[in-house]
Write a protein that holds these residues in place. Structure first.
Motif, PDB file in Angstrom:
ATOM      1  N   ALA A  92     -27.411 -10.442  33.281  1.00  0.00           N
ATOM      2  CA  ALA A  92     -28.343  -9.451  33.826  1.00  0.00           C
ATOM      3  C   ALA A  92     -28.346  -8.216  32.934  1.00  0.00           C
ATOM      4  O   ALA A  92     -27.624  -8.142  31.939  1.00  0.00           O
ATOM      5  N   GLU A  93     -29.146  -7.264  33.308  1.00  0.00           N
ATOM      6  CA  GLU A  93     -29.218  -5.991  32.596  1.00  0.00           C
ATOM      7  C   GLU A  93     -29.207  -4.879  33.630  1.00  0.00           C
ATOM      8  O   GLU A  93     -29.896  -4.972  34.652  1.00  0.00           O
ATOM      9  N   LEU A  94     -28.433  -3.846  33.375  1.00  0.00           N
ATOM     10  CA  LEU A  94     -28.379  -2.687  34.263  1.00  0.00           C
ATOM     11  C   LEU A  94     -29.220  -1.574  33.665  1.00  0.00           C
ATOM     12  O   LEU A  94     -29.068  -1.222  32.495  1.00  0.00           O
ATOM     13  N   THR A  95     -30.118  -1.040  34.465  1.00  0.00           N
ATOM     14  CA  THR A  95     -30.902   0.120  34.071  1.00  0.00           C
ATOM     15  C   THR A  95     -30.550   1.247  35.027  1.00  0.00           C
ATOM     16  O   THR A  95     -30.628   1.075  36.245  1.00  0.00           O
ATOM     17  N   VAL A  96     -30.152   2.361  34.477  1.00  0.00           N
ATOM     18  CA  VAL A  96     -29.784   3.521  35.285  1.00  0.00           C
ATOM     19  C   VAL A  96     -30.860   4.585  35.109  1.00  0.00           C
ATOM     20  O   VAL A  96     -31.201   4.950  33.988  1.00  0.00           O
ATOM     21  N   LEU A  97     -31.400   5.026  36.217  1.00  0.00           N
ATOM     22  CA  LEU A  97     -32.385   6.106  36.176  1.00  0.00           C
ATOM     23  C   LEU A  97     -31.637   7.426  36.291  1.00  0.00           C
ATOM     24  O   LEU A  97     -30.999   7.688  37.315  1.00  0.00           O
ATOM     25  N   ASP A  98     -31.724   8.235  35.254  1.00  0.00           N
ATOM     26  CA  ASP A  98     -31.057   9.535  35.314  1.00  0.00           C
ATOM     27  C   ASP A  98     -32.003  10.693  35.009  1.00  0.00           C
ATOM     28  O   ASP A  98     -31.645  11.844  35.153  1.00  0.00           O
ATOM     29  N   ASP A  99     -33.217  10.373  34.623  1.00  0.00           N
ATOM     30  CA  ASP A  99     -34.224  11.398  34.391  1.00  0.00           C
ATOM     31  C   ASP A  99     -34.875  11.734  35.740  1.00  0.00           C
ATOM     32  O   ASP A  99     -35.331  10.835  36.445  1.00  0.00           O
ATOM     33  N   PRO A 100     -34.910  13.012  36.119  1.00  0.00           N
ATOM     34  CA  PRO A 100     -35.477  13.374  37.419  1.00  0.00           C
ATOM     35  C   PRO A 100     -36.891  12.837  37.658  1.00  0.00           C
ATOM     36  O   PRO A 100     -37.219  12.416  38.766  1.00  0.00           O
ATOM     37  N   ALA A 101     -37.720  12.798  36.636  1.00  0.00           N
ATOM     38  CA  ALA A 101     -39.084  12.288  36.811  1.00  0.00           C
ATOM     39  C   ALA A 101     -39.063  10.787  37.099  1.00  0.00           C
ATOM     40  O   ALA A 101     -39.827  10.299  37.941  1.00  0.00           O
ATOM     41  N   GLU A 102     -38.180  10.043  36.410  1.00  0.00           N
ATOM     42  CA  GLU A 102     -38.054   8.601  36.672  1.00  0.00           C
ATOM     43  C   GLU A 102     -37.533   8.352  38.090  1.00  0.00           C
ATOM     44  O   GLU A 102     -37.988   7.446  38.780  1.00  0.00           O
ATOM     45  N   ILE A 103     -36.583   9.159  38.498  1.00  0.00           N
ATOM     46  CA  ILE A 103     -36.017   9.009  39.850  1.00  0.00           C
ATOM     47  C   ILE A 103     -37.097   9.288  40.890  1.00  0.00           C
ATOM     48  O   ILE A 103     -37.238   8.547  41.865  1.00  0.00           O
ATOM     49  N   GLU A 104     -37.902  10.319  40.670  1.00  0.00           N
ATOM     50  CA  GLU A 104     -38.980  10.658  41.612  1.00  0.00           C
ATOM     51  C   GLU A 104     -40.017   9.540  41.669  1.00  0.00           C
ATOM     52  O   GLU A 104     -40.480   9.177  42.751  1.00  0.00           O
ATOM     53  N   THR A 105     -40.368   8.976  40.535  1.00  0.00           N
ATOM     54  CA  THR A 105     -41.332   7.869  40.513  1.00  0.00           C
ATOM     55  C   THR A 105     -40.781   6.667  41.278  1.00  0.00           C
ATOM     56  O   THR A 105     -41.480   6.062  42.095  1.00  0.00           O
ATOM     57  N   ALA A 106     -39.533   6.316  41.017  1.00  0.00           N
ATOM     58  CA  ALA A 106     -38.909   5.183  41.721  1.00  0.00           C
ATOM     59  C   ALA A 106     -38.841   5.459  43.219  1.00  0.00           C
ATOM     60  O   ALA A 106     -39.124   4.572  44.031  1.00  0.00           O
ATOM     61  N   ALA A 107     -38.488   6.677  43.591  1.00  0.00           N
ATOM     62  CA  ALA A 107     -38.395   7.026  45.011  1.00  0.00           C
ATOM     63  C   ALA A 107     -39.751   6.891  45.692  1.00  0.00           C
ATOM     64  O   ALA A 107     -39.845   6.380  46.815  1.00  0.00           O
ATOM     65  N   ARG A 108     -40.816   7.338  45.021  1.00  0.00           N
ATOM     66  CA  ARG A 108     -42.162   7.213  45.589  1.00  0.00           C
ATOM     67  C   ARG A 108     -42.540   5.748  45.791  1.00  0.00           C
ATOM     68  O   ARG A 108     -43.083   5.369  46.830  1.00  0.00           O
ATOM     69  N   LEU A 109     -42.262   4.914  44.785  1.00  0.00           N
ATOM     70  CA  LEU A 109     -42.589   3.481  44.885  1.00  0.00           C
ATOM     71  C   LEU A 109     -41.805   2.807  46.009  1.00  0.00           C
ATOM     72  O   LEU A 109     -42.355   2.029  46.794  1.00  0.00           O
ATOM     73  N   LEU A 110     -40.515   3.109  46.091  1.00  0.00           N
ATOM     74  CA  LEU A 110     -39.693   2.522  47.153  1.00  0.00           C
ATOM     75  C   LEU A 110     -40.136   3.007  48.530  1.00  0.00           C
ATOM     76  O   LEU A 110     -40.164   2.225  49.486  1.00  0.00           O
ATOM     77  N   ALA A 111     -40.496   4.274  48.623  1.00  0.00           N
ATOM     78  CA  ALA A 111     -40.961   4.807  49.910  1.00  0.00           C
ATOM     79  C   ALA A 111     -42.252   4.118  50.342  1.00  0.00           C
ATOM     80  O   ALA A 111     -42.417   3.775  51.518  1.00  0.00           O
ATOM     81  N   GLU A 112     -43.160   3.894  49.411  1.00  0.00           N
ATOM     82  CA  GLU A 112     -44.413   3.203  49.753  1.00  0.00           C
ATOM     83  C   GLU A 112     -44.145   1.754  50.160  1.00  0.00           C
ATOM     84  O   GLU A 112     -44.769   1.237  51.092  1.00  0.00           O
ATOM     85  N   ALA A 113     -43.222   1.085  49.449  1.00  0.00           N
ATOM     86  CA  ALA A 113     -42.873  -0.290  49.815  1.00  0.00           C
ATOM     87  C   ALA A 113     -42.269  -0.326  51.219  1.00  0.00           C
ATOM     88  O   ALA A 113     -42.590  -1.200  52.035  1.00  0.00           O
ATOM     89  N   ASP A 114     -41.391   0.635  51.524  1.00  0.00           N
ATOM     90  CA  ASP A 114     -40.810   0.696  52.866  1.00  0.00           C
ATOM     91  C   ASP A 114     -41.885   0.996  53.906  1.00  0.00           C
ATOM     92  O   ASP A 114     -41.874   0.431  54.998  1.00  0.00           O
ATOM     93  N   ARG A 115     -42.811   1.886  53.579  1.00  0.00           N
ATOM     94  CA  ARG A 115     -43.898   2.213  54.515  1.00  0.00           C
ATOM     95  C   ARG A 115     -44.679   0.957  54.864  1.00  0.00           C
ATOM     96  O   ARG A 115     -44.981   0.705  56.031  1.00  0.00           O
TER      97      ARG A 115
END
Length: 159
Positions: A92-115
């Motif tokens: 596998a490959e591990l990708t770590v999001l540490d850039d605030p903009a990347e984290i915000e984008t991922a959070a938005r996508l996950l929130a929409e998926a949960d919605r």
């Protein structure tokens, strides 16, 4: 089925660790299935040594999950390097999001998926069927609601 895929991967890894602790080595061949079983794996074991897996047996037994909110403290580079190496060892490959903009984008996508999951009746029903409440007759499957990190008021709302 993303949660199921993660759970299957964790279960397969745990099986390999337990097998190694008992003098067996093996691998899992993953395949795509059909609509009813979209992912499945076939494990094969034989006598052998895998000390790097066997040494994880006791920590695996002691491991537990909580869903408490973490902190934004940086993860040490050596820890990240170790996690990346462990992922590579498992194909596998591990990708770590540490850039605030990347984290915000991922959070938005996950929130929409949960919605979508919360508001789509079939998906909502499937999600709720995965929860296990204290006193449940089959407490060894699904997600124990006491591990969700909810305060008593939120637990009432969830109920």
């Amino acid at each position: 089925y993303r949660g199921s895929a993660v759970a299957l991967g964790a279960a397969a890894f745990n099986a390999r660790v337990a097998a190694a602790a008992h003098g067996l080595t093996g691998h899992v061949q993953w395949s795509r299935g059909d609509e009813g079983t979209p992912l499945y794996g076939i494990a094969e074991f034989s006598p052998g040594n895998a000390p790097e897996l066997a040494e994880l047996y006791e920590p695996m037994l002691a491991r537990e999950t909580n869903r408490l909110r973490g902190t934004s403290a940086p993860i040490a580079t050596d820890v990240l390097d170790g996690l990346r190496a462990a992922a590579r060892n498992e194909g596998a490959e591990l990708t770590v999001l540490d850039d605030p903009a990347e984290i915000e984008t991922a959070a938005r996508l996950l929130a929409e998926a949960d919605r979508i999951r919360y508001l789509t009746p079939t998906l909502h029903r499937e999600m709720m069927s995965e929860l296990r409440w204290p006193g449940d007759p089959d407490p060894d499957t699904g997600i124990d609601v006491t591990t969700l990190g909810l305060d008593p008021g939120d637990m009432v709302v969830l109920d």
